[in-house]
Design a protein around this motif. Structure first.
Motif: not given
Length: 223
Positions: A64, A69, A72, A162-163, A166, A169, A184
């Motif tokens: 993090s 991320n 990433d 995954d995206r 993110q 979160e 992002l």
């Protein structure tokens, strides 16, 4: 003694945005006779900039980071370097994030709470070309391979990409759509699309439920 070649130390790069943790890792590694710090940075962008013209024998990545991320970052690194060992350092639930980290290209995953000797063992393990994971993670991954992943289960959150995770979160951390888009590096329209996908996958009726659910998840994963 004269005539003896000095043993080469493995170069370690640390990507960690918490200065205290980063300093602690540097102090730990500086005491070892087989490793040395080649670079320490506090962001994914700085890590990628350094790696354009430099190499490391192992990279330790916080999952993090403030600017991106950690998963990433691993994916970005793997686009140009398939071999460098990458050890993920995390405070988050290993049963959920370890799987995603390994899928992105990590070669090890360890919790920040582990003792210093365990962290050193993890670093040496990935440098040696092996995979490092706790017994808990190994059992989880093995269950997936043989189709008996009863412990982890297929929770709704695990269906997020995954995206999407993110975005979820960041919503839970109190960020608004415009802020998420900036963090992002996406368009606001794209973030809105991800929000809709998340609501659909998690069976949430509206933005209020999405924020409540994301906030609860954020509190839970940081315990």
């Amino acid at each position: 003694m004269p005539g003896f070649a000095k043993k080469k130390k493995h170069s370690v790069m640390i990507v960690e945005d918490h200065s205290i943790v980063r300093m602690g890792l540097c102090m730990l590694i500086s005491q070892l006779d087989d490793m040395s710090i080649c670079q320490e940075v506090d962001s994914g962008d700085k890590a990628l900039e350094y790696l354009k013209n430099n190499k490391a024998d192992v990279i330790i990545v916080d999952i993090s980071l403030n600017d991106m991320n950690g998963i990433d970052l691993i994916k970005y690194i793997r686009r140009t370097d398939q071999k460098v060992p990458i050890l993920v350092l995390s405070v988050f639930d290993e049963t959920f994030y370890a799987d995603r980290s390994f899928a992105a290209g990590a070669t090890g995953y360890i919790m920040k709470q582990e003792a210093s000797d365990v962290i050193v063992k993890a670093i040496r393990t990935v440098i040696a070309g092996e995979i490092y994971a706790s017994e808990k993670i190994r059992n989880q991954l093995l269950k997936k391979v043989i189709g008996k992943n009863d412990e982890a289960g297929e929770t709704r959150i695990s269906t997020l990409t995954d995206r999407e995770l993110q975005v979820f979160e960041l919503i839970g951390s109190g960020h608004e759509t415009k802020q998420i888009a900036s963090i992002l590096r996406l368009s606001i329209k794209t973030v809105d699309t991800y929000r809709e996908h998340i609501k659909e996958k998690l069976n949430l009726k509206n933005a209020t439920e999405l924020i409540q659910h994301a906030s609860q998840w954020e509190l839970t994963r940081r315990k």
